[in-house]
Design a protein around this motif. Structure first.
Motif, PDB file in Angstrom:
ATOM      1  N   ILE A   1       0.834  -1.207   0.000  1.00 40.68           N
ATOM      2  CA  ILE A   1       0.000   0.000   0.000  1.00 40.68           C
ATOM      3  C   ILE A   1       0.867   1.255   0.000  1.00 40.68           C
ATOM      4  CG2 ILE A   1      -0.285   0.332   2.510  1.00 40.68           C
ATOM      5  CD1 ILE A   1      -3.037   0.606  -0.175  1.00 40.68           C
ATOM      6  N   LYS A   2       2.018   1.197   0.665  1.00 38.95           N
ATOM      7  CA  LYS A   2       2.935   2.334   0.665  1.00 38.95           C
ATOM      8  C   LYS A   2       3.461   2.585  -0.745  1.00 38.95           C
ATOM      9  CE  LYS A   2       7.027   4.112   3.069  1.00 38.95           C
ATOM     10  NZ  LYS A   2       8.081   3.799   4.085  1.00 38.95           N
ATOM     11  N   SER A   3       3.795   1.518  -1.436  1.00 40.34           N
ATOM     12  CA  SER A   3       4.287   1.627  -2.804  1.00 40.34           C
ATOM     13  C   SER A   3       3.201   2.159  -3.736  1.00 40.34           C
ATOM     14  CB  SER A   3       4.765   0.253  -3.284  1.00 40.34           C
ATOM     15  OG  SER A   3       5.155   0.294  -4.623  1.00 40.34           O
ATOM     16  N   LEU A   4       1.952   1.714  -3.540  1.00 42.46           N
ATOM     17  CA  LEU A   4       0.836   2.182  -4.362  1.00 42.46           C
ATOM     18  C   LEU A   4       0.633   3.686  -4.216  1.00 42.46           C
ATOM     19  CD1 LEU A   4      -1.662   1.602  -6.179  1.00 42.46           C
ATOM     20  CD2 LEU A   4      -2.959   1.247  -4.066  1.00 42.46           C
ATOM     21  N   LEU A   5       0.646   4.180  -2.978  1.00 45.64           N
ATOM     22  CA  LEU A   5       0.449   5.606  -2.723  1.00 45.64           C
ATOM     23  C   LEU A   5       1.564   6.437  -3.357  1.00 45.64           C
ATOM     24  CD1 LEU A   5      -0.787   5.523   0.996  1.00 45.64           C
ATOM     25  CD2 LEU A   5      -2.145   5.992  -1.046  1.00 45.64           C
ATOM     26  N   GLN A   6       2.775   5.923  -3.328  1.00 43.21           N
ATOM     27  CA  GLN A   6       3.892   6.631  -3.955  1.00 43.21           C
ATOM     28  C   GLN A   6       3.689   6.737  -5.460  1.00 43.21           C
ATOM     29  OE1 GLN A   6       7.309   4.377  -2.678  1.00 43.21           O
ATOM     30  NE2 GLN A   6       7.509   5.484  -0.714  1.00 43.21           N
ATOM     31  N   ARG A   7       3.201   5.674  -6.081  1.00 44.53           N
ATOM     32  CA  ARG A   7       2.958   5.697  -7.520  1.00 44.53           C
ATOM     33  C   ARG A   7       1.829   6.662  -7.881  1.00 44.53           C
ATOM     34  NH1 ARG A   7       3.298   0.049  -6.911  1.00 44.53           N
ATOM     35  NH2 ARG A   7       1.075  -0.188  -7.409  1.00 44.53           N
ATOM     36  N   ILE A   8       0.793   6.698  -7.053  1.00 42.74           N
ATOM     37  CA  ILE A   8      -0.308   7.637  -7.301  1.00 42.74           C
ATOM     38  C   ILE A   8       0.191   9.072  -7.192  1.00 42.74           C
ATOM     39  CG2 ILE A   8      -2.528   8.481  -6.437  1.00 42.74           C
ATOM     40  CD1 ILE A   8      -3.139   5.623  -5.520  1.00 42.74           C
ATOM     41  N   ALA A   9       1.021   9.353  -6.187  1.00 46.03           N
ATOM     42  CA  ALA A   9       1.569  10.698  -6.010  1.00 46.03           C
ATOM     43  C   ALA A   9       2.418  11.112  -7.208  1.00 46.03           C
ATOM     44  CB  ALA A   9       2.386  10.758  -4.718  1.00 46.03           C
ATOM     45  N   GLU A  10       3.227  10.181  -7.679  1.00 44.49           N
ATOM     46  CA  GLU A  10       4.079  10.472  -8.832  1.00 44.49           C
ATOM     47  C   GLU A  10       3.232  10.754 -10.077  1.00 44.49           C
ATOM     48  OE1 GLU A  10       7.355  10.786  -9.353  1.00 44.49           O
ATOM     49  OE2 GLU A  10       7.723  10.677  -7.187  1.00 44.49           O
ATOM     50  N   GLY A  11       2.212   9.952 -10.270  1.00 47.41           N
ATOM     51  CA  GLY A  11       1.388  10.097 -11.463  1.00 47.41           C
ATOM     52  C   GLY A  11       0.556  11.365 -11.484  1.00 47.41           C
ATOM     53  N   ASN A  12       0.327  11.979 -10.331  1.00 48.24           N
ATOM     54  CA  ASN A  12      -0.506  13.190 -10.247  1.00 48.24           C
ATOM     55  C   ASN A  12       0.300  14.429  -9.869  1.00 48.24           C
ATOM     56  OD1 ASN A  12      -3.634  12.343 -10.371  1.00 48.24           O
ATOM     57  ND2 ASN A  12      -2.495  10.724  -9.319  1.00 48.24           N
ATOM     58  N   ARG A  13       1.613  14.337 -10.000  1.00 49.87           N
ATOM     59  CA  ARG A  13       2.465  15.464  -9.595  1.00 49.87           C
ATOM     60  C   ARG A  13       2.122  16.724 -10.392  1.00 49.87           C
ATOM     61  NH1 ARG A  13       8.801  14.459  -9.181  1.00 49.87           N
ATOM     62  NH2 ARG A  13       8.021  13.208  -7.440  1.00 49.87           N
ATOM     63  N   ALA A  14       1.801  16.579 -11.664  1.00 46.39           N
ATOM     64  CA  ALA A  14       1.532  17.743 -12.515  1.00 46.39           C
ATOM     65  C   ALA A  14       0.272  18.498 -12.108  1.00 46.39           C
ATOM     66  CB  ALA A  14       1.418  17.293 -13.973  1.00 46.39           C
TER      67      ALA A  14
END
Length: 729
Positions: A84-97
């Motif tokens: 779940i920690k890894s998933l949240l990091q990926r979501i954050a990266e994908g929505n950085r813009a």
């Protein structure tokens, strides 16, 4: 968690489930999510749910791009902490813009979602407190809640910020979830202990239950996710739990009051019955006694249920700023008492037979008010008893509480206690019986402290042979009939409950006065005290099936019922409960009591005259009886809300076939429930109930105690227009 589940236990129930992280395909209803974290991006909300120990995680995605639609999707994957920690990091990266992933709130459950004119809102519990524990299952109250708009602000139209939208939001927020609402993640607190023990094989929380107040609010989420793990089922009423000890043996007493969501509202705006047989101020009260090991293989437990509800006739009182006691109006003449019949059918379905009606209203008045209802209620019961089999007759007792209480030598609690004892003889109460343990092999499945594997199955393990028989009312009725055919009824009379077989309650005591608040609460305490004596005796905690009314245990129970009465009176009437019996019993100074009661009267009058209208609107909105629509009249513009409660959401007219005759096997099922012509002579010839013997034994000197029959009246006599009721002459 029940004590049997510690590491030293050599026993495990056969239906224990594996941890969901080890079995991703396990039924979501077999475990619970208790802790949540809400995150947001510009496009979505992400609700991350976990078990109590944060060993596994689930994800709920809520779309924010629709201004007026609800788009929810549940991720089927069960995540580990690292995943779940890894998933949240990926979501954050994908929505950085677009601003990234932002933490919004720590959450303890979704209380519901609602739409007014455009946007959907989430109702979230953000702070909780534990208020009790039943068989190892935590019961929580709410300390703080939050209303969150789902659509992103950039896509909302002007309608989302309109005057009416803001007024609806304010109205909904006036329903204070921090007062008198409670819930549990793993225990169906909306049902009685007996019902939970008998509900074999049922998974998930029963949101269709009439005591779940947010059934409408949670419907959209539950239907989309096809489970109940994201939402919490809120019960409105009162919860109180204390620990007591007898000769070093500890036990707990819990008092739970559940207010029905049907025909719910405030004192003068909700009276009597509606066309579907729903009565105002319908409250079920359950008294549970648990020993230290209840819920485990060694524990014992007991429960008894009673209820209160407005007189099931079509009557009302118009709230007035000029009269603190408005006239009582019989709104509609119903010659076949159809709505009254529907009400008692519902009670038979909920509790079984017999149904005992204790009516405490006045028989002597200078200006006839309550006495009109007393006569009509007796007529209704008499009419219904003509079309019921004799064993399913409604047991009706009328006792003028006020008239008797005025006597200086009156002992109100003694008389009500005698009535309670007789009622308990008729209905019985639930007792789990002598615990039976089954030894299992040493190999144990992995368990969690949060799942429903720690749920009601543990209760059944301590309930004798119930787990092997079946479920629902059929099981209950077959067990009760079997007991009645044997010598168990004689066992009850001999106060010998210490056998292995469990005992069950069938039937209920229904108590009412005019408001079902003040007099009713005293009667319910008397019933609770009588029941407590039998419960403690059945569990082997006392030698006698009676509690001394002057003991500290009786005083502790009285405090619980006072607290309950005040809460229920505040909800329905706008002030704490009036009572003079309890303060006198507690030895309080009479002048102080009188001044306090006067202040309560002023507060109740003000609430009824000035604030109840808005409170009723808030209840109608919260329960889903009114759903706002653009272009239609607003809630506060309606002349009446009566039709809302007859055709409202969630108030289906009994989806099951039920009748008083067939609610319990052995009844005369051939007797039709269709109305038949009635005449006054039929009422006069009605048979008295077993309360006759009670009255002769305990109340022989009381002149105004009558049962369901009217005395013979001479031709040309008074028709009730005088100040004295016929049965008080």
């Amino acid at each position: 968690m029940a004590k049997s589940e510690n590491s030293k236990s050599n026993f495990i129930h056969p239906s224990a489930k594996v941890h969901p992280s080890n079995d991703p395909d396990s039924d979501p209803n077999s475990y619970s999510l208790e802790k949540f974290r809400l995150y947001e991006t510009r496009a979505r909300f992400y609700l991350i749910g976990s078990d109590r120990n944060k060993r596994f995680f689930r994800v709920l995605k809520i779309d924010r791009s629709e201004p007026s639609d609800l788009n929810i999707s549940e991720d089927p994957v069960v995540y580990s902490p690292h995943e779940i920690k890894s998933l949240l990091q990926r979501i954050a990266e994908g929505n950085r813009a677009t601003g990234g992933l932002i933490f919004v709130a720590k959450v303890f459950g979704i209380a519901g979602c609602i739409k007014f004119l455009e946007s959907y809102y989430l109702i979230l519990v953000t702070r909780r407190r534990q208020i009790g524990c039943i068989c190892g299952h935590a019961i929580y109250g709410i300390d703080e809640s939050q209303l969150i708009t789902i659509p992103h602000v950039t896509i909302q139209s002007d309608l989302a910020h309109s005057k009416n939208e803001l007024r609806y939001k304010k109205l909904l927020s006036s329903v204070d979830l921090t007062k008198d609402f409670f819930y549990s993640y793993t225990y169906p607190i909306m049902q009685s202990l007996q019902k939970n023990v008998l509900s074999m094989g049922e998974e998930g929380m029963p949101y269709e239950n009439i005591f779940v107040w947010n059934a409408f609010l949670t419907q959209a989420i539950r239907s989309r996710c096809n489970n109940t793990i994201w939402t919490i089922a809120l019960v409105h009423g009162h919860f109180k739990q204390i620990r007591l000890s007898i000769f070093g043996r500890d036990f707990g007493v819990s008092l739970i009051s559940r207010r029905s969501r049907h025909f719910a509202g405030t004192r003068y705006l909700k009276r009597g019955v509606n066309d579907r047989g729903r009565v105002a101020n319908d409250v079920e009260t359950e008294q549970i006694v648990l020993d230290e090991e209840a819920g485990s293989r060694k524990g014992k437990m007991s429960s008894v249920v009673q209820m209160r509800g407005s007189i099931p006739l079509f009557w009302s009182q118009e709230a007035s700023r000029f009269s603190p006691k408005p006239d009582i109006i019989l709104q509609r003449y119903d010659p076949t008492y159809e709505a009254t019949k529907l009400h008692f059918e519902d009670l038979a379905k909920r509790y079984g037979n017999p149904i005992i009606v204790l009516n405490l209203i006045k028989t002597v008045e200078k200006r006839p008010r309550e006495m009109m209802l007393r006569r009509e209620f007796a007529n209704a019961v008499g009419y219904l008893n003509q079309i019921l089999s004799e064993e399913n007759h409604l047991k009706f007792i009328h006792w003028d509480f006020h008239k008797f209480a005025k006597s200086k030598s009156a002992n109100v609690l003694a008389v009500l206690g005698a009535v309670a004892s007789e009622a308990l003889d008729l209905t019985g109460f639930y007792y789990s019986g002598k615990p039976i343990t089954v030894k299992r092999r040493a190999t144990q499945l992995s368990r969690t402290s949060t799942g429903r594997d720690a749920s009601i199955r543990d209760l059944r393990a301590g309930s004798g042979d119930v787990a092997r028989i079946g479920s629902s009312n059929e099981t209950l009725n077959s067990l009760i009939n079997r007991d009645r055919e044997s010598d168990s009824s004689q066992q009850i009379r001999n106060n010998n409950y210490n056998g292995a077989a469990p005992c069950f309650q069938s039937g209920v005591l229904r108590t009412n006065c005019i408001d079902c608040l003040d007099r009713t609460n005293v009667a319910q305490y008397a019933y609770g005290l009588a029941a407590l004596g039998r419960q403690l005796h059945a569990m082997g905690l006392t030698d006698m099936p009676k509690v001394d009314p002057d003991s500290t245990i009786a005083a502790a129970l009285m405090d619980m019922y006072i607290s309950m009465g005040d809460a229920l009176a505040q909800q329905y009437g706008g002030s704490a409960a009036h009572n003079t019996v309890f303060p006198e019993r507690q030895g309080k100074w009479k002048a102080t009591t009188q001044s306090r009661e006067f202040l309560k009267s002023i507060k109740r009058y003000y609430s009824n005259a000035y604030t109840d209208g808005e409170k009723q609107d808030a209840i109608n909105l919260f329960l889903g009886y009114f759903q706002p629509q653009e272009g239609k009249p607003a809630l506060w513009e309606l002349d009446s809300d009566y039709y809302l409660h007859v055709s409202g959401i969630g108030d289906e007219l009994f989806p099951y076939k039920s009748s008083l005759a067939d609610a319990e096997p052995g009844g005369a099922s051939g007797i039709p429930l269709a109305p038949i012509p009635a005449c006054k002579e039929d009422f006069l010839r009605m048979k008295l109930t077993s309360f006759d013997k009670l009255i002769e034994r305990t109340c022989s000197s009381i002149k105004n105690v009558r049962l369901c029959s009217e005395p013979d009246q001479k031709q040309g006599g008074s028709t009730g227009t005088s100040g004295v009721a016929p049965d008080a002459a």
